[in-house]
Design a protein around this motif. Structure first.
Motif, PDB file in Angstrom:
ATOM      1  N   SER A  35       0.834  -1.214   0.000  1.00  0.00           N
ATOM      2  CA  SER A  35       0.000   0.000   0.000  1.00  0.00           C
ATOM      3  C   SER A  35       0.862   1.256   0.000  1.00  0.00           C
ATOM      4  O   SER A  35       0.569   2.214  -0.733  1.00  0.00           O
ATOM      5  N   VAL A  36       1.922   1.257   0.801  1.00  0.00           N
ATOM      6  CA  VAL A  36       2.814   2.422   0.843  1.00  0.00           C
ATOM      7  C   VAL A  36       3.504   2.610  -0.506  1.00  0.00           C
ATOM      8  O   VAL A  36       3.580   3.728  -1.033  1.00  0.00           O
ATOM      9  N   VAL A  37       3.994   1.527  -1.084  1.00  0.00           N
ATOM     10  CA  VAL A  37       4.646   1.629  -2.391  1.00  0.00           C
ATOM     11  C   VAL A  37       3.652   2.071  -3.451  1.00  0.00           C
ATOM     12  O   VAL A  37       3.991   2.853  -4.351  1.00  0.00           O
ATOM     13  N   ASN A  38       2.415   1.619  -3.345  1.00  0.00           N
ATOM     14  CA  ASN A  38       1.376   2.044  -4.285  1.00  0.00           C
ATOM     15  C   ASN A  38       1.169   3.552  -4.228  1.00  0.00           C
ATOM     16  O   ASN A  38       1.115   4.232  -5.253  1.00  0.00           O
ATOM     17  N   VAL A  39       1.065   4.095  -3.016  1.00  0.00           N
ATOM     18  CA  VAL A  39       0.861   5.537  -2.862  1.00  0.00           C
ATOM     19  C   VAL A  39       2.075   6.314  -3.360  1.00  0.00           C
ATOM     20  O   VAL A  39       1.941   7.314  -4.074  1.00  0.00           O
ATOM     21  N   VAL A  40       3.267   5.850  -3.003  1.00  0.00           N
ATOM     22  CA  VAL A  40       4.486   6.555  -3.401  1.00  0.00           C
ATOM     23  C   VAL A  40       4.649   6.556  -4.916  1.00  0.00           C
ATOM     24  O   VAL A  40       4.971   7.584  -5.512  1.00  0.00           O
ATOM     25  N   THR A  41       4.402   5.426  -5.556  1.00  0.00           N
ATOM     26  CA  THR A  41       4.538   5.386  -7.022  1.00  0.00           C
ATOM     27  C   THR A  41       3.451   6.196  -7.707  1.00  0.00           C
ATOM     28  O   THR A  41       3.677   6.758  -8.773  1.00  0.00           O
ATOM     29  N   SER A  42       2.290   6.277  -7.113  1.00  0.00           N
ATOM     30  CA  SER A  42       1.221   7.094  -7.696  1.00  0.00           C
ATOM     31  C   SER A  42       1.582   8.574  -7.676  1.00  0.00           C
ATOM     32  O   SER A  42       1.312   9.304  -8.621  1.00  0.00           O
ATOM     33  N   VAL A  43       2.211   8.997  -6.581  1.00  0.00           N
ATOM     34  CA  VAL A  43       2.524  10.416  -6.423  1.00  0.00           C
ATOM     35  C   VAL A  43       3.799  10.803  -7.163  1.00  0.00           C
ATOM     36  O   VAL A  43       3.845  11.823  -7.842  1.00  0.00           O
ATOM     37  N   THR A  44       4.839  10.000  -7.055  1.00  0.00           N
ATOM     38  CA  THR A  44       6.136  10.404  -7.598  1.00  0.00           C
ATOM     39  C   THR A  44       6.342   9.972  -9.044  1.00  0.00           C
ATOM     40  O   THR A  44       6.601  10.803  -9.903  1.00  0.00           O
ATOM     41  N   ILE A  45       6.253   8.701  -9.326  1.00  0.00           N
ATOM     42  CA  ILE A  45       6.561   8.212 -10.667  1.00  0.00           C
ATOM     43  C   ILE A  45       5.411   8.490 -11.629  1.00  0.00           C
ATOM     44  O   ILE A  45       5.637   8.885 -12.765  1.00  0.00           O
ATOM     45  N   GLY A  46       4.209   8.271 -11.174  1.00  0.00           N
ATOM     46  CA  GLY A  46       3.053   8.506 -12.015  1.00  0.00           C
ATOM     47  C   GLY A  46       2.787   7.379 -12.991  1.00  0.00           C
ATOM     48  O   GLY A  46       1.950   7.517 -13.877  1.00  0.00           O
ATOM     49  N   SER A  47       3.491   6.273 -12.867  1.00  0.00           N
ATOM     50  CA  SER A  47       3.273   5.141 -13.758  1.00  0.00           C
ATOM     51  C   SER A  47       2.044   4.358 -13.290  1.00  0.00           C
ATOM     52  O   SER A  47       2.013   3.845 -12.175  1.00  0.00           O
ATOM     53  N   ILE A  48       1.074   4.277 -14.161  1.00  0.00           N
ATOM     54  CA  ILE A  48      -0.161   3.595 -13.803  1.00  0.00           C
ATOM     55  C   ILE A  48       0.072   2.093 -13.654  1.00  0.00           C
ATOM     56  O   ILE A  48      -0.493   1.467 -12.761  1.00  0.00           O
ATOM     57  N   LEU A  49       0.919   1.511 -14.493  1.00  0.00           N
ATOM     58  CA  LEU A  49       1.149   0.068 -14.431  1.00  0.00           C
ATOM     59  C   LEU A  49       1.815  -0.349 -13.119  1.00  0.00           C
ATOM     60  O   LEU A  49       1.416  -1.333 -12.500  1.00  0.00           O
ATOM     61  N   VAL A  50       2.827   0.395 -12.698  1.00  0.00           N
ATOM     62  CA  VAL A  50       3.524   0.067 -11.455  1.00  0.00           C
ATOM     63  C   VAL A  50       2.590   0.265 -10.266  1.00  0.00           C
ATOM     64  O   VAL A  50       2.519  -0.580  -9.361  1.00  0.00           O
ATOM     65  N   SER A  51       1.861   1.349 -10.266  1.00  0.00           N
ATOM     66  CA  SER A  51       0.939   1.637  -9.169  1.00  0.00           C
ATOM     67  C   SER A  51      -0.160   0.577  -9.094  1.00  0.00           C
ATOM     68  O   SER A  51      -0.500   0.099  -8.004  1.00  0.00           O
ATOM     69  N   ASN A  52      -0.706   0.206 -10.240  1.00  0.00           N
ATOM     70  CA  ASN A  52      -1.760  -0.810 -10.251  1.00  0.00           C
ATOM     71  C   ASN A  52      -1.242  -2.172  -9.811  1.00  0.00           C
ATOM     72  O   ASN A  52      -1.956  -2.932  -9.159  1.00  0.00           O
ATOM     73  N   ALA A  53      -0.013  -2.494 -10.167  1.00  0.00           N
ATOM     74  CA  ALA A  53       0.563  -3.781  -9.756  1.00  0.00           C
ATOM     75  C   ALA A  53       0.645  -3.871  -8.231  1.00  0.00           C
ATOM     76  O   ALA A  53       0.248  -4.882  -7.638  1.00  0.00           O
ATOM     77  N   PHE A  54       1.134  -2.807  -7.599  1.00  0.00           N
ATOM     78  CA  PHE A  54       1.219  -2.833  -6.140  1.00  0.00           C
ATOM     79  C   PHE A  54      -0.165  -2.739  -5.495  1.00  0.00           C
ATOM     80  O   PHE A  54      -0.382  -3.285  -4.410  1.00  0.00           O
ATOM     81  N   GLY A  55      -1.091  -2.087  -6.145  1.00  0.00           N
ATOM     82  CA  GLY A  55      -2.466  -2.063  -5.654  1.00  0.00           C
ATOM     83  C   GLY A  55      -3.097  -3.442  -5.681  1.00  0.00           C
ATOM     84  O   GLY A  55      -3.809  -3.840  -4.750  1.00  0.00           O
ATOM     85  N   LEU A  56      -2.833  -4.198  -6.744  1.00  0.00           N
ATOM     86  CA  LEU A  56      -3.353  -5.561  -6.824  1.00  0.00           C
ATOM     87  C   LEU A  56      -2.709  -6.473  -5.786  1.00  0.00           C
ATOM     88  O   LEU A  56      -3.377  -7.353  -5.218  1.00  0.00           O
TER      89      LEU A  56
END
Length: 75
Positions: A35-56
């Motif tokens: 969850s923390v990595v999901n939030v961090v990647t959503s805010v900083t990197i902005g990559s939807i694929l990486v964020s969605n992977a950690f969300g899943l």
């Protein structure tokens, strides 16, 4: 004809158990970190694929915690 009405016995699938009963702490750790990595990647990197992977991964951990709760609850 006798074969049609015979009852076959099948066993229900058994849950995989982590030795020592450490499934819940490990699952909680997976949920929190993903969850923390999901939030961090959503805010900083902005990559939807990486964020969605950690969300899943977080959702899978939550589902596993719910499953563990219902399998091990007291009746």
């Amino acid at each position: 004809m006798a074969g049609i009405y015979t009852r076959e016995t099948t066993q229900a699938p058994q849950a995989v158990k982590i030795p020592g009963g450490k499934a819940r702490p490990v699952l909680w750790l997976v949920v929190v970190i993903s969850s923390v990595v999901n939030v961090v990647t959503s805010v900083t990197i902005g990559s939807i694929l990486v964020s969605n992977a950690f969300g899943l991964i977080a959702l899978a951990g939550i589902a596993a915690l719910i499953n563990d709760h219902y399998r091990n609850r007291r009746r």
